[in-house]
Write a protein that holds these residues in place. Structure first.
Motif, PDB file in Angstrom:
ATOM      1  N   LEU A 127       0.829  -0.509  -0.109  1.00  0.00           N
ATOM      2  CA  LEU A 127       0.321   0.303  -0.242  1.00  0.00           C
ATOM      3  C   LEU A 127       0.912   1.572   0.157  1.00  0.00           C
ATOM      4  O   LEU A 127       0.563   2.138  -1.075  1.00  0.00           O
ATOM      5  CB  LEU A 127      -0.750   0.039   1.361  1.00  0.00           C
ATOM      6  CG  LEU A 127      -2.253  -0.568   0.998  1.00  0.00           C
ATOM      7  CD1 LEU A 127      -2.822  -0.511   2.773  1.00  0.00           C
ATOM      8  CD2 LEU A 127      -2.649   0.239   0.129  1.00  0.00           C
ATOM      9  N   GLY A 128       2.354   1.094   0.947  1.00  0.00           N
ATOM     10  CA  GLY A 128       2.659   2.658   1.324  1.00  0.00           C
ATOM     11  C   GLY A 128       3.025   3.065  -0.549  1.00  0.00           C
ATOM     12  O   GLY A 128       3.962   3.606  -0.664  1.00  0.00           O
ATOM     13  N   LEU A 129       4.646   1.982  -0.356  1.00  0.00           N
ATOM     14  CA  LEU A 129       5.222   1.761  -2.175  1.00  0.00           C
ATOM     15  C   LEU A 129       4.218   2.493  -2.919  1.00  0.00           C
ATOM     16  O   LEU A 129       4.751   4.143  -2.862  1.00  0.00           O
ATOM     17  CB  LEU A 129       5.705   1.081  -2.149  1.00  0.00           C
ATOM     18  CG  LEU A 129       7.059   0.937  -1.377  1.00  0.00           C
ATOM     19  CD1 LEU A 129       7.593  -0.997  -1.614  1.00  0.00           C
ATOM     20  CD2 LEU A 129       7.605   1.514  -1.292  1.00  0.00           C
ATOM     21  N   PRO A 130       3.205   1.995  -3.576  1.00  0.00           N
ATOM     22  CA  PRO A 130       2.822   2.738  -4.382  1.00  0.00           C
ATOM     23  C   PRO A 130       2.443   4.165  -4.649  1.00  0.00           C
ATOM     24  O   PRO A 130       1.898   5.244  -5.163  1.00  0.00           O
ATOM     25  CB  PRO A 130       1.324   1.819  -4.846  1.00  0.00           C
ATOM     26  CG  PRO A 130       1.791   0.905  -4.124  1.00  0.00           C
ATOM     27  CD  PRO A 130       2.579   0.871  -3.362  1.00  0.00           C
ATOM     28  N   ALA A 131       1.740   4.204  -3.552  1.00  0.00           N
ATOM     29  CA  ALA A 131       0.877   5.382  -2.778  1.00  0.00           C
ATOM     30  C   ALA A 131       2.072   6.417  -2.759  1.00  0.00           C
ATOM     31  O   ALA A 131       1.707   7.344  -3.066  1.00  0.00           O
ATOM     32  CB  ALA A 131       0.198   5.496  -1.743  1.00  0.00           C
ATOM     33  N   GLY A 216      -1.988  12.564   0.544  1.00  0.00           N
ATOM     34  CA  GLY A 216      -0.677  12.166   0.371  1.00  0.00           C
ATOM     35  C   GLY A 216      -0.336  13.389  -0.586  1.00  0.00           C
ATOM     36  O   GLY A 216       0.603  13.748  -0.454  1.00  0.00           O
ATOM     37  N   PHE A 217      -1.627  13.295  -1.709  1.00  0.00           N
ATOM     38  CA  PHE A 217      -0.575  14.284  -2.509  1.00  0.00           C
ATOM     39  C   PHE A 217      -1.093  15.432  -2.064  1.00  0.00           C
ATOM     40  O   PHE A 217       0.206  16.423  -2.702  1.00  0.00           O
ATOM     41  CB  PHE A 217      -2.073  14.092  -4.063  1.00  0.00           C
ATOM     42  CG  PHE A 217      -2.084  15.015  -5.180  1.00  0.00           C
ATOM     43  CD1 PHE A 217      -0.485  14.576  -5.965  1.00  0.00           C
ATOM     44  CD2 PHE A 217      -2.900  15.689  -5.104  1.00  0.00           C
ATOM     45  CE1 PHE A 217      -0.185  15.281  -7.041  1.00  0.00           C
ATOM     46  CE2 PHE A 217      -2.261  16.635  -6.563  1.00  0.00           C
ATOM     47  CZ  PHE A 217      -0.882  16.418  -7.112  1.00  0.00           C
ATOM     48  N   PRO A 218      -2.150  16.084  -1.530  1.00  0.00           N
ATOM     49  CA  PRO A 218      -1.772  17.736  -1.369  1.00  0.00           C
ATOM     50  C   PRO A 218      -0.108  18.251  -0.502  1.00  0.00           C
ATOM     51  O   PRO A 218       0.382  18.905  -0.809  1.00  0.00           O
ATOM     52  CB  PRO A 218      -2.735  17.726  -0.399  1.00  0.00           C
ATOM     53  CG  PRO A 218      -3.842  17.048  -0.486  1.00  0.00           C
ATOM     54  CD  PRO A 218      -3.011  15.697  -0.721  1.00  0.00           C
ATOM     55  N   PHE A 219       0.398  17.158  -0.025  1.00  0.00           N
ATOM     56  CA  PHE A 219       1.448  17.368   0.921  1.00  0.00           C
ATOM     57  C   PHE A 219       2.813  17.282  -0.502  1.00  0.00           C
ATOM     58  O   PHE A 219       3.500  17.952  -0.124  1.00  0.00           O
ATOM     59  CB  PHE A 219       1.454  15.926   1.922  1.00  0.00           C
ATOM     60  CG  PHE A 219       2.386  16.021   2.868  1.00  0.00           C
ATOM     61  CD1 PHE A 219       3.051  16.816   4.182  1.00  0.00           C
ATOM     62  CD2 PHE A 219       3.405  15.238   2.355  1.00  0.00           C
ATOM     63  CE1 PHE A 219       3.561  17.189   4.480  1.00  0.00           C
ATOM     64  CE2 PHE A 219       4.116  14.611   3.585  1.00  0.00           C
ATOM     65  CZ  PHE A 219       4.573  15.754   4.785  1.00  0.00           C
ATOM     66  N   ALA A 220       2.459  16.344  -0.663  1.00  0.00           N
ATOM     67  CA  ALA A 220       3.610  16.426  -1.751  1.00  0.00           C
ATOM     68  C   ALA A 220       4.079  17.123  -2.545  1.00  0.00           C
ATOM     69  O   ALA A 220       4.537  17.563  -3.075  1.00  0.00           O
ATOM     70  CB  ALA A 220       3.500  14.464  -2.659  1.00  0.00           C
ATOM     71  N   LEU A 268       9.256  11.386   3.146  1.00  0.00           N
ATOM     72  CA  LEU A 268       7.799  11.547   4.145  1.00  0.00           C
ATOM     73  C   LEU A 268       6.263  11.332   3.601  1.00  0.00           C
ATOM     74  O   LEU A 268       5.872  10.513   4.682  1.00  0.00           O
ATOM     75  CB  LEU A 268       7.835  13.738   4.098  1.00  0.00           C
ATOM     76  CG  LEU A 268       9.354  13.655   4.960  1.00  0.00           C
ATOM     77  CD1 LEU A 268       9.052  15.672   4.592  1.00  0.00           C
ATOM     78  CD2 LEU A 268       9.534  13.480   6.336  1.00  0.00           C
ATOM     79  N   SER A 269       6.359  11.066   2.881  1.00  0.00           N
ATOM     80  CA  SER A 269       4.826  10.597   1.691  1.00  0.00           C
ATOM     81  C   SER A 269       4.926   9.365   2.721  1.00  0.00           C
ATOM     82  O   SER A 269       3.696   8.548   2.125  1.00  0.00           O
ATOM     83  CB  SER A 269       4.825  10.497   0.096  1.00  0.00           C
ATOM     84  OG  SER A 269       5.264  11.696   0.117  1.00  0.00           O
ATOM     85  N   PHE A 270       5.972   7.787   2.107  1.00  0.00           N
ATOM     86  CA  PHE A 270       5.774   6.979   2.600  1.00  0.00           C
ATOM     87  C   PHE A 270       6.075   6.821   3.698  1.00  0.00           C
ATOM     88  O   PHE A 270       5.070   5.632   4.395  1.00  0.00           O
ATOM     89  CB  PHE A 270       7.549   6.463   1.628  1.00  0.00           C
ATOM     90  CG  PHE A 270       7.391   5.093   2.543  1.00  0.00           C
ATOM     91  CD1 PHE A 270       6.898   4.033   1.537  1.00  0.00           C
ATOM     92  CD2 PHE A 270       8.157   3.861   3.577  1.00  0.00           C
ATOM     93  CE1 PHE A 270       6.740   2.707   2.236  1.00  0.00           C
ATOM     94  CE2 PHE A 270       8.431   2.958   3.615  1.00  0.00           C
ATOM     95  CZ  PHE A 270       7.585   1.689   3.119  1.00  0.00           C
TER      96      PHE A 270
ATOM     97  N   PRO B 121       9.867  13.518  16.978  1.00  0.00           N
ATOM     98  CA  PRO B 121       8.825  13.740  17.150  1.00  0.00           C
ATOM     99  C   PRO B 121       8.038  13.486  15.871  1.00  0.00           C
ATOM    100  O   PRO B 121       6.861  13.597  15.858  1.00  0.00           O
ATOM    101  CB  PRO B 121       8.212  14.143  18.003  1.00  0.00           C
ATOM    102  CG  PRO B 121       9.327  14.028  18.514  1.00  0.00           C
ATOM    103  CD  PRO B 121      10.810  14.074  17.696  1.00  0.00           C
ATOM    104  N   ILE B 122       7.875  14.680  14.862  1.00  0.00           N
ATOM    105  CA  ILE B 122       7.788  15.074  13.928  1.00  0.00           C
ATOM    106  C   ILE B 122       8.104  14.005  13.005  1.00  0.00           C
ATOM    107  O   ILE B 122       7.147  13.681  11.789  1.00  0.00           O
ATOM    108  CB  ILE B 122       8.412  16.394  12.967  1.00  0.00           C
ATOM    109  CG1 ILE B 122       8.280  17.353  14.253  1.00  0.00           C
ATOM    110  CG2 ILE B 122       7.802  17.175  12.049  1.00  0.00           C
ATOM    111  CD1 ILE B 122       8.283  18.749  13.813  1.00  0.00           C
ATOM    112  N   LEU B 123       9.390  13.099  12.858  1.00  0.00           N
ATOM    113  CA  LEU B 123       9.204  12.401  11.651  1.00  0.00           C
ATOM    114  C   LEU B 123       9.280  11.086  11.408  1.00  0.00           C
ATOM    115  O   LEU B 123       8.483  10.383  10.581  1.00  0.00           O
ATOM    116  CB  LEU B 123      11.438  12.363  11.288  1.00  0.00           C
ATOM    117  CG  LEU B 123      12.103  13.484  10.688  1.00  0.00           C
ATOM    118  CD1 LEU B 123      13.646  13.356  10.449  1.00  0.00           C
ATOM    119  CD2 LEU B 123      10.879  14.081   9.638  1.00  0.00           C
TER     120      LEU B 123
END
Lengths: 344, 289
Positions: A127-131, A216-220, A268-270, B121-123
């Protein structure tokens, strides 16, 4: 005493040092240089002629930047040690004291031998890697297009930040209805004769993936945009003057400069996607295809009340995450690290 | 559906656009259309009467909001949310700003370790340290109380204040402080009479961001909250997860209320902070490690 370090020092030594003015300047330079000069600041002052052996211990400490102002750090550090480091160490210790017995590593052995538990790692990565990958790759063209100023940029930023306000529950609720068998998405697909019968998109892998993409997209995008605006646009213009097409400019100029930033964005996204919990529970199939590791950790700790096992799974999670982040950062270290952070 | 017009790309269009432009618009349009669908479905449902397989509900009503307010005890939930978030903001500002000052201005042995301590704590995602933290809080009988929820939410908030405040402090000319010190001011008066007035915009920005984060923080509150100390997010999760007797529409009404309060907070926050710059600042802080 406040500001003990530079002032008291200057004041105390005035009789030894006629050139107070230069001393003052040295002090200001020291303060202005702040953290960057690090050890050099101290040696610089020491090198200006005052190396008397009778300097008190406090003065020597002050020269290295240790004085009473540092006490201001104390509440923050104490707080984090008490509420972050201690629980983490406690959890680590607890994970080696299994409630069911069987030696210190029993929890970890159970986790890695039981296929249902071990499977959570694979499901989480799936789930995490493709996302994370989709979010980072999709954010590049959008950020490229929106980095300049254009009409409606502010509106666009606000719209992109909206998913942050939704929270996982509204996203989950919305996805359940929107992607469900009678939802608008399936209705449109059926009306356009793309599919004959509604596609199953919720209570399985796809629902959770969709929720990860929406949150996740807005963040990335925001991260990528801020890295991209740090790249000097004249570089691309220079490449264009030399006759490079848009693809060459992107491939040879922008992408290499952007790559280190993209690596961080991916990390960070992962990490965000890796710790998916509420959406896997609500939109997914928490006992089957989206039985992610965080669900299992919560289940062990707060539903079976096996805090030891719960802590062990949390530690496995932290270790896996750190491994991925370390791998990406090691890969990033092989890139050119130049003017990408030039904004500021 | 107010979000529908946002689905189309805003701004001008040129026919001879570069492929990246087309790709960007296509991606944004796809994202926004689906986003509008996801939000729209919840909003429409919260106002709808009966809705089974048609495109839109049979009729519209406002009654679900009143029902949700009574059914889920939302007055209590809102009260807890406000209490928790305001206390977290106040405490994290008081603890975080002095630390941010030292980290921005001083160099001292072990600074790297302290910086990493404030970054971790943020990471690290909340659920990883949330589980051991909740275990410790249960041991001290703090979990399940308002104090426990506040303490848990402070863990990521204090470092967040430090990270947001550091660039604001770096912007202040150090000679102003030096002048105050030469005029005989002690650290305490430098702080209260020189730095704090200059830092008000920064403190405001950090506070609002912490407020948004705390109201939206699910994992830590979920792991530590008891029945009387649930914030809005957690109450919403329990409403969905233990559904059955509850009607879908009143849950949706509650979700809309949550989103509305978050949107208000975020629009206020965006007046003070530029989101892209904020990320750059965090990035720069990370690069100095």
């Amino acid at each position: 005493m406040p500001g003990r370090h530079p002032h008291a020092w200057t004041r105390g030594r005035e009789h030894e040092h006629p050139p107070v003015v230069s001393e003052q300047r040295a002090h200001f330079e020291y303060v202005r240089a702040g953290k960057r000069r690090d050890g050099r600041a101290g040696s610089g002052i020491a090198g200006s002629g005052i190396m008397s052996a009778d300097r008190s211990f406090r003065h020597r400490l002050a020269e290295r930047g240790v004085d009473r102002t540092l006490l201001l750090l104390l509440p923050g550090v104490l707080f984090l040690v008490l509420l972050f480091c201690y629980p983490f160490a406690y959890g680590l210790g607890l994970s080696f004291q299994p409630q069911k017995g069987g030696g210190p590593f029993a929890n970890y052995v159970t986790f890695f031998t039981d296929p249902y538990l071990r499977g959570t790692v694979w499901i989480t990565f799936k789930l995490g890697l493709p996302a994370a990958l989709v979010n980072v790759i999709a954010s590049v063209p959008v950020a490229l297009r929106t980095r300049g100023s254009f009409r409606g940029k502010r509106l666009m930023t606000i719209l992109l930040v909206v998913p942050v306000t939704l929270g996982t529950v509204l996203t989950a609720e919305g996805l359940l209805s929107y992607l469900g068998p009678n939802g608008w998405f399936n209705k449109v697909l059926t009306a356009l004769h793309i599919v004959d019968r509604p596609v199953a998109l919720v209570h399985n892998y796809w629902g959770v993936l969709a929720s990860l993409l929406i949150t996740g997209f807005p963040f990335a995008y925001l991260l990528t945009l801020s890295y991209l605006t740090g790249i000097d646009p004249t570089l691309e213009r220079a490449a264009a003057t030399l006759g490079a097409g848009w693809w060459q400019r992107f491939r040879r100029v922008t992408l290499p400069l952007l790559a280190p930033g993209l690596a961080i964005t991916f990390c960070l996204s992962f990490v965000l996607a890796f710790s998916v919990f509420p959406s896997a529970q609500l939109v997914g199939d928490p006992r089957g295809s989206t039985h992610v590791i965080s669900i299992e950790a919560y289940h062990a700790a707060f539903q079976q009340y096996d805090y030891s096992m719960g802590s062990a799974i949390a530690m496995v999670m932290a270790a896996l995450m750190l491994v991925v982040v370390a791998l990406v950062l090691a890969w990033r270290a092989t890139f050119y690290r130049g003017a990408t952070g030039g904004k500021g | 559906m107010s979000t529908a017009e946002a689905a189309g790309p805003p701004g001008r269009r040129r026919l001879a656009a570069r492929p990246s432009t087309w790709l960007a618009w296509a991606l944004s349009a796809f994202f926004f259309v689906n986003l509008a669908g996801v939000i729209g479905v919840v909003v429409v449902d919260s106002f709808g009467t009966r809705w089974f397989t048609s495109w839109l509900p049979e009729g519209f009503t406002l009654s679900w909001y009143g029902q949700a307010w009574r059914e889920f005890g939302l007055s209590q939930v809102f009260l807890v949310t406000v209490e928790v978030s305001l206390l977290v903001v106040a405490i994290s500002a008081v603890v975080g700003v002095p630390s941010a000052y030292v980290l921005a201005r001083r160099s001292f042995p072990g600074k790297k370790i302290v910086t990493v301590l404030f970054l971790l704590p943020i990471l690290v995602p909340p659920i990883t340290y949330g589980i051991p933290l909740a275990t410790v809080l249960y041991k001290f009988h703090l979990a399940g109380t308002l104090a426990g929820v506040i303490v848990a939410n402070l863990v990521p908030s204090v470092p967040f204040v430090v990270l947001t405040m550091t660039p604001f402090i770096e912007q202040i000319d150090p000679t102003i402080e030096s002048a105050a010190r030469m005029s005989g001011a002690r650290t305490f008066s430098v702080f209260t009479r020189i730095l704090t007035p200059l830092l008000v915009p920064g403190i405001l920005a950090a506070s609002i961001l912490v407020l948004v984060r705390t109201v939206g923080m699910f994992e830590l509150t979920f792991l530590t909250a008891g029945p009387d100390s649930q914030t809005l997010v957690v109450a919403l999760y329990y409403a969905v997860f233990s559904a059955g007797i509850r009607t879908q529409q009143s849950i949706d009404a509650m979700a809309v209320l949550y989103t509305l309060s978050m949107v208000v907070l975020l629009v206020v926050a965006l007046r003070f902070v530029n989101p892209t710059q904020l990320v750059t600042r965090i990035k720069e802080e990370g690069a100095t490690r």
